[in-house]
Design a protein around this motif. Structure first.
Motif, PDB file in Angstrom:
ATOM      1  N   ALA A 200      36.350  15.738  71.330  1.00 36.73           N
ATOM      2  CA  ALA A 200      35.820  16.175  70.034  1.00 36.73           C
ATOM      3  C   ALA A 200      36.026  15.096  68.978  1.00 36.73           C
ATOM      4  CB  ALA A 200      36.479  17.479  69.599  1.00 36.73           C
ATOM      5  N   LYS A 201      37.182  14.453  69.010  1.00 38.78           N
ATOM      6  CA  LYS A 201      37.448  13.369  68.056  1.00 38.78           C
ATOM      7  C   LYS A 201      36.502  12.196  68.311  1.00 38.78           C
ATOM      8  CE  LYS A 201      40.957  10.424  66.135  1.00 38.78           C
ATOM      9  NZ  LYS A 201      42.309   9.985  66.073  1.00 38.78           N
ATOM     10  N   ALA A 202      36.284  11.874  69.576  1.00 42.35           N
ATOM     11  CA  ALA A 202      35.353  10.795  69.910  1.00 42.35           C
ATOM     12  C   ALA A 202      33.938  11.150  69.460  1.00 42.35           C
ATOM     13  CB  ALA A 202      35.393  10.510  71.407  1.00 42.35           C
ATOM     14  N   LEU A 203      33.531  12.402  69.667  1.00 41.95           N
ATOM     15  CA  LEU A 203      32.207  12.830  69.225  1.00 41.95           C
ATOM     16  C   LEU A 203      32.081  12.733  67.710  1.00 41.95           C
ATOM     17  CD1 LEU A 203      31.667  15.949  71.528  1.00 41.95           C
ATOM     18  CD2 LEU A 203      30.517  13.729  71.705  1.00 41.95           C
ATOM     19  N   MET A 204      33.121  13.129  66.997  1.00 38.98           N
ATOM     20  CA  MET A 204      33.076  13.035  65.532  1.00 38.98           C
ATOM     21  C   MET A 204      32.909  11.582  65.099  1.00 38.98           C
ATOM     22  SD  MET A 204      33.048  15.059  63.004  1.00 38.98           S
ATOM     23  CE  MET A 204      32.106  14.155  61.822  1.00 38.98           C
ATOM     24  N   ASN A 205      33.646  10.686  65.743  1.00 40.85           N
ATOM     25  CA  ASN A 205      33.496   9.257  65.434  1.00 40.85           C
ATOM     26  C   ASN A 205      32.072   8.777  65.741  1.00 40.85           C
ATOM     27  OD1 ASN A 205      36.157   9.067  64.597  1.00 40.85           O
ATOM     28  ND2 ASN A 205      36.893   8.393  66.584  1.00 40.85           N
ATOM     29  N   MET A 206      31.512   9.279  66.825  1.00 38.58           N
ATOM     30  CA  MET A 206      30.146   8.916  67.193  1.00 38.58           C
ATOM     31  C   MET A 206      29.160   9.422  66.142  1.00 38.58           C
ATOM     32  SD  MET A 206      28.397   9.552  70.911  1.00 38.58           S
ATOM     33  CE  MET A 206      29.912   9.045  71.697  1.00 38.58           C
ATOM     34  N   PHE A 207      29.348  10.658  65.697  1.00 38.95           N
ATOM     35  CA  PHE A 207      28.462  11.204  64.671  1.00 38.95           C
ATOM     36  C   PHE A 207      28.573  10.421  63.369  1.00 38.95           C
ATOM     37  CE2 PHE A 207      28.500  15.302  67.161  1.00 38.95           C
ATOM     38  CZ  PHE A 207      27.159  15.240  67.489  1.00 38.95           C
ATOM     39  N   GLN A 208      29.762   9.955  63.033  1.00 36.93           N
ATOM     40  CA  GLN A 208      29.918   9.134  61.829  1.00 36.93           C
ATOM     41  C   GLN A 208      29.141   7.825  61.964  1.00 36.93           C
ATOM     42  OE1 GLN A 208      34.196   8.949  61.498  1.00 36.93           O
ATOM     43  NE2 GLN A 208      34.289  10.815  60.273  1.00 36.93           N
ATOM     44  N   MET A 209      29.187   7.214  63.155  1.00 32.69           N
ATOM     45  CA  MET A 209      28.411   5.999  63.399  1.00 32.69           C
ATOM     46  C   MET A 209      26.920   6.279  63.237  1.00 32.69           C
ATOM     47  SD  MET A 209      30.300   4.412  66.774  1.00 32.69           S
ATOM     48  CE  MET A 209      29.062   3.159  67.041  1.00 32.69           C
ATOM     49  N   LEU A 210      26.464   7.396  63.793  1.00 39.87           N
ATOM     50  CA  LEU A 210      25.055   7.749  63.704  1.00 39.87           C
ATOM     51  C   LEU A 210      24.641   7.988  62.259  1.00 39.87           C
ATOM     52  CD1 LEU A 210      24.791  10.205  66.740  1.00 39.87           C
ATOM     53  CD2 LEU A 210      24.083   7.802  66.658  1.00 39.87           C
ATOM     54  N   ASP A 211      25.474   8.684  61.497  1.00 36.57           N
ATOM     55  CA  ASP A 211      25.150   8.982  60.110  1.00 36.57           C
ATOM     56  C   ASP A 211      25.098   7.705  59.275  1.00 36.57           C
ATOM     57  OD1 ASP A 211      24.443  11.210  58.429  1.00 36.57           O
ATOM     58  OD2 ASP A 211      26.333  10.904  57.350  1.00 36.57           O
ATOM     59  N   GLN A 212      26.006   6.784  59.519  1.00 35.02           N
ATOM     60  CA  GLN A 212      25.997   5.510  58.794  1.00 35.02           C
ATOM     61  C   GLN A 212      24.742   4.709  59.119  1.00 35.02           C
ATOM     62  OE1 GLN A 212      29.738   3.778  59.957  1.00 35.02           O
ATOM     63  NE2 GLN A 212      30.904   4.994  58.489  1.00 35.02           N
ATOM     64  N   SER A 213      24.342   4.727  60.384  1.00 33.70           N
ATOM     65  CA  SER A 213      23.136   4.017  60.785  1.00 33.70           C
ATOM     66  C   SER A 213      21.899   4.654  60.149  1.00 33.70           C
ATOM     67  CB  SER A 213      23.019   4.007  62.305  1.00 33.70           C
ATOM     68  OG  SER A 213      21.876   3.293  62.703  1.00 33.70           O
ATOM     69  N   ALA A 214      21.866   5.972  60.106  1.00 25.98           N
ATOM     70  CA  ALA A 214      20.748   6.663  59.472  1.00 25.98           C
ATOM     71  C   ALA A 214      20.696   6.351  57.983  1.00 25.98           C
ATOM     72  CB  ALA A 214      20.847   8.162  59.712  1.00 25.98           C
ATOM     73  N   ASP A 215      21.852   6.249  57.360  1.00 22.84           N
ATOM     74  CA  ASP A 215      21.910   5.896  55.938  1.00 22.84           C
ATOM     75  C   ASP A 215      21.371   4.484  55.705  1.00 22.84           C
ATOM     76  OD1 ASP A 215      22.527   6.197  53.196  1.00 22.84           O
ATOM     77  OD2 ASP A 215      24.516   5.306  53.492  1.00 22.84           O
ATOM     78  N   ALA A 216      21.516   3.617  56.710  1.00 19.96           N
ATOM     79  CA  ALA A 216      21.057   2.230  56.597  1.00 19.96           C
ATOM     80  C   ALA A 216      19.585   2.063  56.987  1.00 19.96           C
ATOM     81  CB  ALA A 216      21.930   1.326  57.467  1.00 19.96           C
ATOM     82  N   GLY A 217      18.903   3.168  57.340  1.00 16.93           N
ATOM     83  CA  GLY A 217      17.474   3.075  57.581  1.00 16.93           C
ATOM     84  C   GLY A 217      16.990   3.446  58.970  1.00 16.93           C
ATOM     85  N   CYS A 218      17.884   3.716  59.881  1.00 17.23           N
ATOM     86  CA  CYS A 218      17.481   4.177  61.208  1.00 17.23           C
ATOM     87  C   CYS A 218      17.082   5.649  61.093  1.00 17.23           C
ATOM     88  CB  CYS A 218      18.651   4.009  62.192  1.00 17.23           C
ATOM     89  SG  CYS A 218      18.287   4.513  63.873  1.00 17.23           S
ATOM     90  N   ARG A 219      15.981   6.019  61.709  1.00 14.43           N
ATOM     91  CA  ARG A 219      15.527   7.422  61.670  1.00 14.43           C
ATOM     92  C   ARG A 219      16.103   8.129  62.883  1.00 14.43           C
ATOM     93  NH1 ARG A 219      10.143   4.778  60.648  1.00 14.43           N
ATOM     94  NH2 ARG A 219      10.196   4.970  62.871  1.00 14.43           N
ATOM     95  N   LEU A 220      17.212   8.805  62.679  1.00 13.29           N
ATOM     96  CA  LEU A 220      17.980   9.397  63.775  1.00 13.29           C
ATOM     97  C   LEU A 220      17.817  10.901  63.843  1.00 13.29           C
ATOM     98  CD1 LEU A 220      21.180   7.299  63.844  1.00 13.29           C
ATOM     99  CD2 LEU A 220      20.374   8.564  65.806  1.00 13.29           C
ATOM    100  N   THR A 221      17.554  11.369  65.033  1.00 15.66           N
ATOM    101  CA  THR A 221      17.498  12.803  65.310  1.00 15.66           C
ATOM    102  C   THR A 221      18.528  13.116  66.380  1.00 15.66           C
ATOM    103  OG1 THR A 221      15.138  12.917  64.813  1.00 15.66           O
ATOM    104  CG2 THR A 221      16.061  14.707  66.137  1.00 15.66           C
ATOM    105  N   VAL A 222      19.350  14.124  66.122  1.00 19.81           N
ATOM    106  CA  VAL A 222      20.318  14.608  67.095  1.00 19.81           C
ATOM    107  C   VAL A 222      19.860  15.982  67.558  1.00 19.81           C
ATOM    108  CG1 VAL A 222      22.670  15.485  67.401  1.00 19.81           C
ATOM    109  CG2 VAL A 222      22.293  13.308  66.220  1.00 19.81           C
ATOM    110  N   ASN A 223      19.796  16.152  68.869  1.00 19.97           N
ATOM    111  CA  ASN A 223      19.518  17.454  69.470  1.00 19.97           C
ATOM    112  C   ASN A 223      20.803  17.924  70.137  1.00 19.97           C
ATOM    113  OD1 ASN A 223      16.674  17.499  68.858  1.00 19.97           O
ATOM    114  ND2 ASN A 223      16.417  15.974  70.455  1.00 19.97           N
ATOM    115  N   TRP A 224      21.335  19.039  69.643  1.00 18.15           N
ATOM    116  CA  TRP A 224      22.570  19.620  70.176  1.00 18.15           C
ATOM    117  C   TRP A 224      22.178  20.827  71.025  1.00 18.15           C
ATOM    118  CZ3 TRP A 224      27.604  18.172  70.132  1.00 18.15           C
ATOM    119  CH2 TRP A 224      28.539  19.130  70.526  1.00 18.15           C
ATOM    120  N   PHE A 225      22.237  20.663  72.343  1.00 15.49           N
ATOM    121  CA  PHE A 225      21.855  21.727  73.269  1.00 15.49           C
ATOM    122  C   PHE A 225      23.062  22.605  73.563  1.00 15.49           C
ATOM    123  CE2 PHE A 225      18.892  18.287  73.948  1.00 15.49           C
ATOM    124  CZ  PHE A 225      17.683  18.931  74.054  1.00 15.49           C
ATOM    125  N   TYR A 226      22.806  23.915  73.646  1.00 11.29           N
ATOM    126  CA  TYR A 226      23.868  24.863  73.983  1.00 11.29           C
ATOM    127  C   TYR A 226      23.237  26.050  74.701  1.00 11.29           C
ATOM    128  CZ  TYR A 226      22.188  27.571  70.037  1.00 11.29           C
ATOM    129  OH  TYR A 226      21.393  28.302  69.183  1.00 11.29           O
TER     130      TYR A 226
END
Length: 127
Positions: A72-98
């Motif tokens: 969970a901690k690793a996933l949170m760190n990953m999501f922070q990386m994704l959010d920072q990249s999206a803030d810098a201009g990458c168009r990121l979509t996350v699909n959370w399947f359950y």
């Protein structure tokens, strides 16, 4: 950049990062004894890719049926990386399947979503 494919094990998810297509995926269970050994190569590849992904469309599918607290901690760190990249201009979509009957995994997705400001986050119920 070379794609990253790591087969699932009993305790770690399958990783399928097709960088050319902008399609990233984690699938399975994640409760490794050493989370840094499992997630270290994933973070390194993701960081290199996201550094050059400005303006690109990227989809990241998370299809996890179970994960432990270190994952969970690793996933949170990953999501922070994704959010920072999206803030810098990458168009990121996350699909959370359950699974439709798995309220716990749905709630984890809702919790992760709350911490993201720049990523399109989809909760996807699977029958």
């Amino acid at each position: 950049m070379d794609n990253l494919k790591i087969a699932a094990t009993e305790r770690s998810p399958a990783v399928d990062f097709d960088f050319a297509a902008g399609r990233l995926s984690l699938k399975g269970e994640s409760y490794p004894e050493d989370a840094s050994a499992v997630f270290g190569p994933i973070f390194a590849a993701l960081e290199a890719f996201l550094g050059a992904a400005r303006g690109r469309e990227v989809t990241f599918d998370f299809d996890l049926t179970y994960f432990n607290s270190s994952s969970a901690k690793a996933l949170m760190n990953m999501f922070q990386m994704l959010d920072q990249s999206a803030d810098a201009g990458c168009r990121l979509t996350v699909n959370w399947f359950y699974a439709a009957d798995d309220d716990t995994m749905k709630e984890f997705g809702e919790d992760f979503c709350e911490d993201l400001s720049h990523v399109t986050f989809n909760l996807v119920s699977v029958e």
